[in-house]
Structure formats: structure tokens, C-alpha cells
Design an enzyme around this catalytic site. Sequence first.
Site, PDB file in Angstrom:
ATOM      1  N   GLY A  69       1.853  -0.844 -14.366  1.00 56.26           N
ATOM      2  CA  GLY A  69       0.718  -0.101 -13.820  1.00 56.26           C
ATOM      3  C   GLY A  69      -0.293  -1.026 -13.163  1.00 56.26           C
ATOM      4  N   HIS A  76      19.387  22.020  12.895  1.00 57.76           N
ATOM      5  CA  HIS A  76      20.706  21.905  12.256  1.00 57.76           C
ATOM      6  C   HIS A  76      21.545  20.883  12.996  1.00 57.76           C
ATOM      7  CE1 HIS A  76      24.312  23.137  10.135  1.00 57.76           C
ATOM      8  NE2 HIS A  76      24.932  23.110  11.312  1.00 57.76           N
ATOM      9  N   GLY A 122       8.354   2.443 -13.932  1.00 56.84           N
ATOM     10  CA  GLY A 122       7.623   3.319 -13.014  1.00 56.84           C
ATOM     11  C   GLY A 122       8.066   3.043 -11.587  1.00 56.84           C
ATOM     12  N   VAL A 123       7.166   3.280 -10.649  1.00 58.52           N
ATOM     13  CA  VAL A 123       7.544   3.224  -9.234  1.00 58.52           C
ATOM     14  C   VAL A 123       7.956   1.813  -8.805  1.00 58.52           C
ATOM     15  CG1 VAL A 123       6.923   4.083  -6.973  1.00 58.52           C
ATOM     16  CG2 VAL A 123       5.709   4.916  -8.950  1.00 58.52           C
ATOM     17  N   LYS A 170       9.480  -1.906   1.304  1.00 57.35           N
ATOM     18  CA  LYS A 170      10.388  -1.058   2.081  1.00 57.35           C
ATOM     19  C   LYS A 170      11.259  -1.903   3.016  1.00 57.35           C
ATOM     20  CE  LYS A 170       8.708   1.199  -0.327  1.00 57.35           C
ATOM     21  NZ  LYS A 170       7.587   1.241  -1.250  1.00 57.35           N
ATOM     22  N   GLY A 210     -16.942 -10.369  -1.051  1.00 59.88           N
ATOM     23  CA  GLY A 210     -18.210  -9.635  -0.925  1.00 59.88           C
ATOM     24  C   GLY A 210     -18.744  -9.210  -2.282  1.00 59.88           C
TER      25      GLY A 210
HETATM   26  P1  FAD Z   1      -5.825  -2.359  -1.458  1.00 58.79           P
HETATM   27  O1  FAD Z   1      -4.647  -2.217  -0.589  1.00 58.79           O
HETATM   28  O2  FAD Z   1      -5.654  -2.901  -2.832  1.00 58.79           O
HETATM   29  O3  FAD Z   1      -6.891  -3.222  -0.662  1.00 58.79           O
HETATM   30  C1  FAD Z   1      -8.082  -3.638  -1.209  1.00 58.79           C
HETATM   31  C2  FAD Z   1      -8.517  -4.880  -0.498  1.00 58.79           C
HETATM   32  O4  FAD Z   1      -9.813  -5.222  -0.937  1.00 58.79           O
HETATM   33  C3  FAD Z   1      -7.643  -6.099  -0.783  1.00 58.79           C
HETATM   34  O5  FAD Z   1      -7.177  -6.636   0.429  1.00 58.79           O
HETATM   35  C4  FAD Z   1      -8.562  -7.060  -1.513  1.00 58.79           C
HETATM   36  O6  FAD Z   1      -8.300  -8.415  -1.187  1.00 58.79           O
HETATM   37  C5  FAD Z   1      -9.920  -6.620  -1.003  1.00 58.79           C
HETATM   38  N1  FAD Z   1     -11.028  -6.955  -1.903  1.00 58.79           N
HETATM   39  C6  FAD Z   1     -11.143  -6.666  -3.226  1.00 58.79           C
HETATM   40  N2  FAD Z   1     -12.323  -7.111  -3.697  1.00 58.79           N
HETATM   41  C7  FAD Z   1     -12.962  -7.687  -2.661  1.00 58.79           C
HETATM   42  C8  FAD Z   1     -14.228  -8.320  -2.520  1.00 58.79           C
HETATM   43  N3  FAD Z   1     -15.079  -8.434  -3.534  1.00 58.79           N
HETATM   44  N4  FAD Z   1     -14.552  -8.813  -1.307  1.00 58.79           N
HETATM   45  C9  FAD Z   1     -13.705  -8.698  -0.254  1.00 58.79           C
HETATM   46  N5  FAD Z   1     -12.514  -8.098  -0.337  1.00 58.79           N
HETATM   47  C10 FAD Z   1     -12.153  -7.604  -1.518  1.00 58.79           C
HETATM   48  N6  FAD Z   1       1.715   3.312  -1.673  1.00 58.79           N
HETATM   49  C11 FAD Z   1       2.342   4.208  -0.892  1.00 58.79           C
HETATM   50  O7  FAD Z   1       1.720   5.198  -0.502  1.00 58.79           O
HETATM   51  N7  FAD Z   1       3.638   4.025  -0.499  1.00 58.79           N
HETATM   52  C12 FAD Z   1       4.362   2.970  -0.913  1.00 58.79           C
HETATM   53  O8  FAD Z   1       5.529   2.839  -0.552  1.00 58.79           O
HETATM   54  C13 FAD Z   1       3.745   2.026  -1.759  1.00 58.79           C
HETATM   55  N8  FAD Z   1       4.421   0.940  -2.179  1.00 58.79           N
HETATM   56  C14 FAD Z   1       3.799   0.028  -2.989  1.00 58.79           C
HETATM   57  C15 FAD Z   1       4.551  -1.049  -3.439  1.00 58.79           C
HETATM   58  C16 FAD Z   1       3.957  -1.977  -4.271  1.00 58.79           C
HETATM   59  C17 FAD Z   1       4.771  -3.141  -4.753  1.00 58.79           C
HETATM   60  C18 FAD Z   1       2.584  -1.831  -4.638  1.00 58.79           C
HETATM   61  C19 FAD Z   1       1.915  -2.846  -5.522  1.00 58.79           C
HETATM   62  C20 FAD Z   1       1.851  -0.756  -4.192  1.00 58.79           C
HETATM   63  C21 FAD Z   1       2.462   0.190  -3.367  1.00 58.79           C
HETATM   64  N9  FAD Z   1       1.766   1.310  -2.906  1.00 58.79           N
HETATM   65  C22 FAD Z   1       2.396   2.228  -2.124  1.00 58.79           C
HETATM   66  C23 FAD Z   1       0.352   1.526  -3.245  1.00 58.79           C
HETATM   67  C24 FAD Z   1      -0.545   1.065  -2.088  1.00 58.79           C
HETATM   68  O9  FAD Z   1      -0.297  -0.294  -1.822  1.00 58.79           O
HETATM   69  C25 FAD Z   1      -1.991   1.276  -2.461  1.00 58.79           C
HETATM   70  O10 FAD Z   1      -2.205   2.618  -2.828  1.00 58.79           O
HETATM   71  C26 FAD Z   1      -2.902   0.935  -1.286  1.00 58.79           C
HETATM   72  O11 FAD Z   1      -2.753  -0.412  -0.907  1.00 58.79           O
HETATM   73  C27 FAD Z   1      -4.359   1.202  -1.662  1.00 58.79           C
HETATM   74  O12 FAD Z   1      -5.206   0.848  -0.608  1.00 58.79           O
HETATM   75  P2  FAD Z   1      -6.701   0.368  -0.879  1.00 58.79           P
HETATM   76  O13 FAD Z   1      -7.290   0.123   0.453  1.00 58.79           O
HETATM   77  O14 FAD Z   1      -7.358   1.315  -1.792  1.00 58.79           O
HETATM   78  O15 FAD Z   1      -6.572  -0.975  -1.693  1.00 58.79           O
HETATM   79  P1  NAI Z   2       3.529   3.054 -12.802  1.00 62.99           P
HETATM   80  O1  NAI Z   2       2.359   3.671 -13.436  1.00 62.99           O
HETATM   81  O2  NAI Z   2       4.269   3.781 -11.754  1.00 62.99           O
HETATM   82  O3  NAI Z   2       4.595   2.707 -13.926  1.00 62.99           O
HETATM   83  C1  NAI Z   2       4.312   1.875 -15.005  1.00 62.99           C
HETATM   84  C2  NAI Z   2       5.349   2.127 -16.086  1.00 62.99           C
HETATM   85  O4  NAI Z   2       5.221   1.110 -17.051  1.00 62.99           O
HETATM   86  C3  NAI Z   2       5.151   3.466 -16.791  1.00 62.99           C
HETATM   87  O5  NAI Z   2       6.381   4.153 -16.833  1.00 62.99           O
HETATM   88  C4  NAI Z   2       4.668   3.052 -18.169  1.00 62.99           C
HETATM   89  O6  NAI Z   2       5.083   3.944 -19.181  1.00 62.99           O
HETATM   90  C5  NAI Z   2       5.333   1.700 -18.330  1.00 62.99           C
HETATM   91  N1  NAI Z   2       4.674   0.790 -19.270  1.00 62.99           N
HETATM   92  C6  NAI Z   2       3.353   0.576 -19.424  1.00 62.99           C
HETATM   93  N2  NAI Z   2       3.147  -0.385 -20.364  1.00 62.99           N
HETATM   94  C7  NAI Z   2       4.376  -0.788 -20.767  1.00 62.99           C
HETATM   95  C8  NAI Z   2       4.833  -1.748 -21.704  1.00 62.99           C
HETATM   96  N3  NAI Z   2       3.984  -2.525 -22.372  1.00 62.99           N
HETATM   97  N4  NAI Z   2       6.151  -1.886 -21.891  1.00 62.99           N
HETATM   98  C9  NAI Z   2       7.043  -1.107 -21.206  1.00 62.99           C
HETATM   99  N5  NAI Z   2       6.661  -0.175 -20.301  1.00 62.99           N
HETATM  100  C10 NAI Z   2       5.350  -0.032 -20.079  1.00 62.99           C
HETATM  101  O7  NAI Z   2       3.028   1.628 -12.287  1.00 62.99           O
HETATM  102  P2  NAI Z   2       3.677   0.555 -11.312  1.00 62.99           P
HETATM  103  O8  NAI Z   2       5.138   0.741 -11.202  1.00 62.99           O
HETATM  104  O9  NAI Z   2       3.138  -0.745 -11.767  1.00 62.99           O
HETATM  105  O10 NAI Z   2       3.054   0.930  -9.913  1.00 62.99           O
HETATM  106  C11 NAI Z   2       1.641   1.042  -9.767  1.00 62.99           C
HETATM  107  C12 NAI Z   2       1.279   2.046  -8.738  1.00 62.99           C
HETATM  108  O11 NAI Z   2       1.551   1.561  -7.436  1.00 62.99           O
HETATM  109  C13 NAI Z   2       2.077   3.341  -8.808  1.00 62.99           C
HETATM  110  O12 NAI Z   2       1.580   4.211  -9.782  1.00 62.99           O
HETATM  111  C14 NAI Z   2       1.922   3.890  -7.447  1.00 62.99           C
HETATM  112  O13 NAI Z   2       0.715   4.596  -7.370  1.00 62.99           O
HETATM  113  C15 NAI Z   2       1.869   2.639  -6.593  1.00 62.99           C
HETATM  114  N6  NAI Z   2       3.169   2.430  -5.970  1.00 62.99           N
HETATM  115  C16 NAI Z   2       3.645   3.384  -5.110  1.00 62.99           C
HETATM  116  C17 NAI Z   2       4.868   3.249  -4.538  1.00 62.99           C
HETATM  117  C18 NAI Z   2       5.377   4.319  -3.664  1.00 62.99           C
HETATM  118  O14 NAI Z   2       4.604   5.184  -3.271  1.00 62.99           O
HETATM  119  N7  NAI Z   2       6.651   4.321  -3.292  1.00 62.99           N
HETATM  120  C19 NAI Z   2       5.709   2.081  -4.762  1.00 62.99           C
HETATM  121  C20 NAI Z   2       5.136   1.155  -5.718  1.00 62.99           C
HETATM  122  C21 NAI Z   2       3.902   1.338  -6.254  1.00 62.99           C
END
Ligand code: FAD
Ligand code: NAI
Length: 453
Positions: free
Chosen positions: A266, A439, A182-183, A48, A111
Site C-alpha cells: 500500500g 462487431h 494488491g495492484v 505498463k 516546497g
Molecule cells: P504523485 O504522482 O505522487 O506526484 C506528487 C509529486 O509531488 C511527486 O512528483 C513529488 O516529488 C512531489 N512532491 C511531494 N512533496 C513535495 C514538496 N514538498 N515539494 C515539491 N514537490 C513535492 N494509477 C493509475 O491510474 N493507473 C495505473 O496504471 C497506475 N499504475 C501505478 C503503478 C505503480 C507502480 C504505482 C506506484 C502507482 C500507480 N498508479 C496508477 C497510481 C498513480 O501513480 C497515482 O495515483 C498518481 O501518480 C497520483 O498523482 P498525484 O499527482 O496525486 O501524486
Molecule cells: P494495494 O492497497 O493495492 O495492495 C496492498 C496489499 O498488501 C493488500 O492486499 C494488503 O492486504 C496487503 N498487505 C498489507 N500489509 C501486508 C503485510 N504486512 N503482509 C502481506 N500483505 C500485506 O497497494 P499497492 O499494491 O501497494 O498499490 C498502491 C496503490 O497504487 C493502489 O492501491 C492503486 O491505487 C495504485 N496503483 C494502481 C495501479 C493501476 O491502476 N493499475 C497499478 C499500481 C498501483
Amino acid sequence: MFDLIVLGGGPAGYLAAERAGEAGLTTALIEKNKIGGVCLNEGCIPSKTLLNSAKIYEHAKHGQVYGVTAEQVTIDAAAVVKRKNKVVTKLVSGIRATLKARKVTIYSGHGTVVDRKDGVIRVSVNDEILEGRQLLIATGSEAIVPPIPGVREGLDAGRVLTNREILDLEAIPESLVIIGGGVIGLEMAAYYGTCGSQVTVVEMLDHIAGNADREISTVLQKAFEKQGIVFHLNSRVTRVDNESVHFENSEGSHTVKADKVLLSVGRKPVTQDIGLENINVHLERGHIVTDRQGLTNVPNVFAAGDVNGIWMLAHAAYREAEVAVNTMLGRKDIMRYQAMPSVIYTQPEMAFVGETEETCQEKGIHYKKVVLPMNFSGRYMAENEGGTGLIKLIVDQDKDCVIGCHLLGGYASEIILTAGVIIEAEMKISDVKELIFPHPTVSEIIREAIFHI
Ligand code: FAD
Ligand code: NAI
């Protein structure tokens, strides 16, 4: 002996530790990488921050339509990344400070669950064994790396990137091929497309944006195409090499030039190498199965966040963590998922909550829809020259309630909560009509749509 051991310091883990500490539970938090997890360090906040810079750049470049002209507008990717790092550092140190204030003991290391005997759960970290009465597994998720020839080599060479690396690029690649529309793919297409990369998205489905409403995602795709982003849908990547991505679709085999390739197909829950088998935690298709209190099949062992594979969203993780901690404390709480908002922070923003037309048809819901251009909102008109934003409201005709809201346009991310509250509270349409919206705001589009039902 700790009251609670939390494995993983992302949104689910750190929030659970904060809440537990606040309630007086002695809590250990184990994090192997950085506190804040994916969301703070390589997900939500970094992406963001980048997208905000792209928005400012876009406004500066195209300000003429609003009567504002700026010359020699440039974007400095290295400066954007530097600011992103500053924002992340500040937020992470804020979380550390809160954890400290709540007397949470942080362990840095990997862990592993060792065993569970006589109600005591043991977890190893570094050379120590921690003992706890309860465990929360919050190990999150990681990017899926599909077995496409050339992808592994590309990752090693730094030409194929995941979300982790793409958020740290200090130079804008001339061409970027995104595998997966995807996202993550769409948000990064928005950033790099605005910054001047030639962006191509290769998606295997016949639509972008996953489960989002199709009518709205088609408009988003058109807006992207107008900005020069190219989409190949129904396409399968066959190979990645040093300078190109090769893919196939019904029209044959194709090659597109790629200075960098983003892999965004994904994410999968992190359930390996954490010792779940030592206490027989039940998994299904790679994710931990929980009930709606976050409890797994093992007594006093909970899971929250991405690792449960339900919604991979930070706000879902936060709420699941709270529900789990409340349950541990004997407070009545339960997860409800029907009003889970989703946002794609592209330009224009897309946000949605509740049912889509597609899910209504699958479930046999007797529904009615209203689709209106955002231009019904004066504020939207004032701020979006030539905007193509939309609202789609979906109403359950039997219940006389809104069950879905889909928005495309500026502020969608901020407005969607209003629709979420209306859905969560199951408000009758006549009650929604009585709500007073400020508004002029873009949120008034909800009121307009309600009066068009
Ligand atoms: P994580 O954030 O994955 O945290 C898990 C933690 O556990 C990690 O720090 C990892 O190092 C630690 N861990 C794992 N195994 C071990 C172990 N054995 N010992 C110690 N530590 C360990 N979601 C939104 O709602 N809005 C968004 O705008 C958004 N944007 C995103 C953009 C991107 C590029 C990505 C990849 C994801 C985005 N998401 C977004 C999704 C969001 O990041 C995740 O849903 C969220 O981080 C999940 O939180 P979590 O605590 O379940 O896991
Ligand atoms: P995603 O599930 O959103 O999208 C993956 C896309 O890849 C799908 O459209 C799927 O059909 C396509 N795909 C899968 N295999 C493929 C292949 N071999 N070739 C071409 N296309 C293929 O997963 P993404 O974008 O990796 O994000 C993972 C998750 O992270 C999201 O589902 C979301 O939960 C979270 N996220 C949330 C954000 C937000 O809330 N703004 C921002 C970024 C991530």
C-alpha cells in the site's frame, strides 16, 4: 504574486497547472523530484511499458497455438528498461513543453507552506518565498514500509525493493517474493513471472486484488497459478533476511527463498514536512480532508490526487485537479466517484467499475447479477485460445440500471469506460440494449450480458 501555487508536479499538480495556465492564471509549479510524479516516472507508464514487453514475449513464446512458431525467443530486461526510460523521457518532456506553453513557472526544489496572512499564502522553495492567492496541494503518495524485521536493512542493501527500484531492474531475479497481493504486487508478478522469475506472493488477506470482485479475482488468481506463480494468502511476513522471506499462517511457519523482495503493501499520502501545520490544514488518518470541490478547511487552499487518500489513481487525480481549478475560476464543477474505473494490467487484464456484490450486500442494494464467459464474444474467441475471461454485470433491480461491471480478459482496460459511461449516465437497461457496439469487438460482451439480464 501568483494567482495559484501548485505543490507537487505529478498528474494532479501538472494537470492543474496546465489548466490554470490555459485559463490565464499566473501559476507556479513546485516539484522536488521529476515532473510527471509517480505515475510517469515510477508508476503507471513504466509498469505498463514493462508489461507490454512481457506480453510480446509471451505471445512469441506461445504462438504455436495460433499457428506461429518463433525460435530462441528471449527477453532482455536491460533493453526493456532502456525502452521504458525512453518512453518516460518523451512523455515528461511533452508535459514540460505544455507547461511552458501555458506560461507556468516551474520551481525545482522542496516546497514548504510558510503561512497565510491577509489572504496571501506563502510557500518557500530553495531560498525563495513565493506568494500566492490560492494553493493546490498535490504532493501525492509514497510506498508504505512496514516495520517487518529485516526490511529496512534489505532496502538499504538493495535486496528489498519498492515500486521505484523494481521498475529499473536490468536482470531478472531467479526468485522474487512479493509482500502484498494488491495492484502493484499483481502487476509485477505478471511481469517477472512471464520473464522467468519464480514468483511467490505473500498476502495477509484471504484474497488478492483488494476490493475487486471476489469471483473475478479468484479466476485471476487461478490464471496466475497456471503460469507458476505461488500465492500464500492469510499469511503474515515475520522476517526478511539475506536470502529468504519468513512468514506464518494457520499451517505454521514457512521460509521461501528470495533473491529479491518487492514491498507492495500500500501507499500513504505525503503530508509530512510540507508545512501543513503552519496553516492548520485538517488531516484525517494521514490524508488531507477536502470537499467535493477539492477545498480543504482553509480558504483558497485545495488538495487533489493521492494526497486526499480517496482513490490513489492517476485518472482520479486528473479529474480532481480539474474540479479544483474550475472551482478556483468560479466555474460550477463537482467530483463524482460512482463511476471510477480501476484496472489491473495483468495478463489477463482485470477492470472494474461501480458496485461489487460485496458492496451491494453491505449497502442492502436489491441487485441481480449476470456472469458470462468472454467466449460469448467472437473477437475474444478469435484472439484468446483457451481464455478464461469473464464479465459480471450488476444491476440495481429497483432502479433498472447497471451499477457495476467487472471484466477479466484482453482489452478489459479499454472496454471498461463503456460500462463507466452507462453507470455514470444511469441509463435504463432498455436504453443500453439500443446501443450499437462495433462487431467483432470484445466490448460486445457488455451487450451480450445486458441481453442475459
Ligand atoms: P504523485 O504522482 O505522487 O506526484 C506528487 C509529486 O509531488 C511527486 O512528483 C513529488 O516529488 C512531489 N512532491 C511531494 N512533496 C513535495 C514538496 N514538498 N515539494 C515539491 N514537490 C513535492 N494509477 C493509475 O491510474 N493507473 C495505473 O496504471 C497506475 N499504475 C501505478 C503503478 C505503480 C507502480 C504505482 C506506484 C502507482 C500507480 N498508479 C496508477 C497510481 C498513480 O501513480 C497515482 O495515483 C498518481 O501518480 C497520483 O498523482 P498525484 O499527482 O496525486 O501524486
Ligand atoms: P494495494 O492497497 O493495492 O495492495 C496492498 C496489499 O498488501 C493488500 O492486499 C494488503 O492486504 C496487503 N498487505 C498489507 N500489509 C501486508 C503485510 N504486512 N503482509 C502481506 N500483505 C500485506 O497497494 P499497492 O499494491 O501497494 O498499490 C498502491 C496503490 O497504487 C493502489 O492501491 C492503486 O491505487 C495504485 N496503483 C494502481 C495501479 C493501476 O491502476 N493499475 C497499478 C499500481 C498501483
